[in-house]
Design an enzyme around this catalytic site. Structure first.
Site, short mmCIF file in Angstrom:
data_model
loop_
_atom_site.label_atom_id
_atom_site.label_comp_id
_atom_site.label_asym_id
_atom_site.label_seq_id
_atom_site.Cartn_x
_atom_site.Cartn_y
_atom_site.Cartn_z
N GLU A 254 -133.62 -5.99 21.88
CA GLU A 254 -132.48 -6.28 21.02
C GLU A 254 -132.84 -6.41 19.53
O GLU A 254 -132.17 -5.84 18.69
CB GLU A 254 -131.76 -7.56 21.46
CG GLU A 254 -130.58 -7.85 20.53
CD GLU A 254 -129.65 -8.93 21.01
OE1 GLU A 254 -130.00 -9.67 21.93
OE2 GLU A 254 -128.56 -9.02 20.42
N ILE B 148 -133.63 -13.48 24.08
CA ILE B 148 -132.81 -14.65 24.48
C ILE B 148 -131.41 -14.10 24.75
O ILE B 148 -130.77 -13.54 23.85
CB ILE B 148 -132.67 -15.73 23.38
CG1 ILE B 148 -134.02 -16.29 22.95
CG2 ILE B 148 -131.79 -16.89 23.92
CD1 ILE B 148 -133.94 -17.43 21.92
N ASP B 149 -130.95 -14.21 25.95
CA ASP B 149 -129.55 -13.90 26.21
C ASP B 149 -128.82 -15.24 26.27
O ASP B 149 -129.18 -16.12 27.04
CB ASP B 149 -129.36 -13.11 27.51
CG ASP B 149 -127.92 -12.65 27.64
OD1 ASP B 149 -127.42 -11.97 26.72
OD2 ASP B 149 -127.27 -13.01 28.65
N THR C 70 -127.84 -16.58 22.91
CA THR C 70 -128.40 -17.14 21.67
C THR C 70 -127.51 -18.24 21.07
O THR C 70 -128.03 -19.24 20.56
CB THR C 70 -128.65 -16.02 20.64
OG1 THR C 70 -129.73 -15.24 21.13
CG2 THR C 70 -129.03 -16.55 19.28
N ASP D 78 -128.31 -6.61 27.61
CA ASP D 78 -127.58 -7.72 28.23
C ASP D 78 -127.54 -7.57 29.76
O ASP D 78 -127.55 -8.56 30.48
CB ASP D 78 -126.12 -7.76 27.76
CG ASP D 78 -125.97 -7.96 26.26
OD1 ASP D 78 -126.65 -8.85 25.72
OD2 ASP D 78 -125.16 -7.24 25.62
C1 IPD Z 1 -124.42 -12.11 24.30
C2 IPD Z 1 -124.19 -12.87 25.58
C3 IPD Z 1 -122.71 -13.13 25.77
C4 IPD Z 1 -121.90 -11.86 25.73
C5 IPD Z 1 -122.17 -11.09 24.47
C6 IPD Z 1 -123.67 -10.81 24.32
P1 IPD Z 1 -126.75 -12.58 23.03
O1 IPD Z 1 -125.80 -11.83 24.14
O2 IPD Z 1 -124.68 -12.15 26.68
O3 IPD Z 1 -122.45 -13.73 27.02
O4 IPD Z 1 -120.54 -12.20 25.80
O5 IPD Z 1 -121.47 -9.86 24.56
O6 IPD Z 1 -123.91 -10.12 23.13
O7 IPD Z 1 -126.21 -12.21 21.70
O8 IPD Z 1 -126.67 -14.02 23.30
O9 IPD Z 1 -128.07 -11.97 23.33
CA CA Z 2 -127.63 -10.55 25.06
CA CA Z 3 -130.15 -11.71 22.65
#
Ligand code: IPD
Ligand code: CA
Ligand code: CA
Length: 258
Positions: A64, A82-83, A85, A208
């Site tokens: 990412e 980090i998913d 964030t 994701d």
């Molecule tokens: C996000 C998370 C969130 C989702 C967003 C993503 P990130 O990823 O997975 O649940 O709704 O579309 O972008 O930005 O925390 O890596």
């Molecule tokens: Ca993510």
């Molecule tokens: Ca992320």
């Protein structure tokens, strides 16, 4: 070999999450005001790269915060350092490291670890899915109206027919519980573990969902794009369910009623 590297990489990344969590770290906005990246995202990514590049310097990486590290390889590592964030930045322990491994365009392995709940989800294509080494499987609810669902919303609102709020409204008007954890990778893993009956989201990136979609499939679930086609993580929409409510949820997402 790949599996060992995957486990080591996940561990290295998640150590950085634990190190920074609830402490001090820099936070920056990316594309939009609330699309954040923290010092911990970068540190996790760096630690993951170190493990993968030491073991497999010739493998392709898609991550990412860095984008593509192109290599002429059959293998591609798809990384979300980090998913969740926003959760992480707010001290909410619903976040994880997610890594999927693709070989010749097919996802062959996926791992997702939430170090704050000590939950390690893993799947290998054709070999099932596990949570902390115990086999997991999707739920068997077959009525969408009685389902417990989860979704997420994009950082920039999608004003399109059957968009996130329209679908959410239809479900909420029928009093269907729809949760919003803030981590698509965990949404998928929790669906794989049968905690949720289904997950949908309109706009995700490959990092994701790369690991989580394989984990749902290997737990016996069904994952498609919004139209019901075979899932491809390089397009935005996803419906991931226990299989039994899939058609009903897919109809709803395409303008049908509940
Ligand atoms: C996000 C998370 C969130 C989702 C967003 C993503 P990130 O990823 O997975 O649940 O709704 O579309 O972008 O930005 O925390 O890596
Ligand atoms: Ca993510
Ligand atoms: Ca992320």
């Amino acid at each position: 070999m790949i599996k060992n590297t995957l486990f080591e990489a996940i561990e290295a990344g998640s150590k950085e999450l634990q190190k920074f969590f609830n402490g001090t770290f820099t936070v920056q906005s990316k594309g939009s005001l609330n699309d954040l990246v923290t010092e911990a995202d970068h540190a996790s990514e760096k630690a993951i790269f170190k493990v993968i590049q030491e073991k497999h310097p010739d493998h392709f990486i898609l991550s990412e915060e860095t984008g593509e590290i192109k290599q002429d390889s059959n293998y591609k590592w798809i990384i979300d350092p980090i998913d969740g964030t926003i959760n992480f930045a707010n001290g909410i322990p619903l976040c994880c490291v997610s890594i999927g491994v693709e070989k010749d365009g097919v996802m062959i392995m996926g791992a997702v670890y939430n170090p704050f709940m000590k939950e390690f989800f893993f799947a290998e294509k054709g070999k099932g899915a596990t949570l902390n080494d115990q086999k997991i499987s999707v739920s068997d609810e077959d009525n969408l109206l009685k389902s417990c669902l989860v979704t997420g919303f994009p950082y920039q609102y999608l004003d399109s027919p059957n968009g996130p709020l329209q679908i959410f409204e239809k479900l909420i008007r029928k009093a269907v519980p729809v949760r919003r954890l803030g981590s698509a990778a965990l949404d998928l893993c929790w669906t794989a573990a049968g905690r949720f009956d289904g997950f949908y989201e309109h706009k995700l990136q490959a990092w994701d969902s790369a690991a989580g979609f394989l984990i749902v499939e290997e737990a016996g679930g069904k994952v498609t794009d919004l139209k019901g086609n075979t899932y491809n993580p390089y397009q935005p929409g996803i419906i991931a369910t226990n299989g039994k409510i899939h058609t009903a949820l897919q109809n709803l997402m395409n303008g049908g009623d509940l």
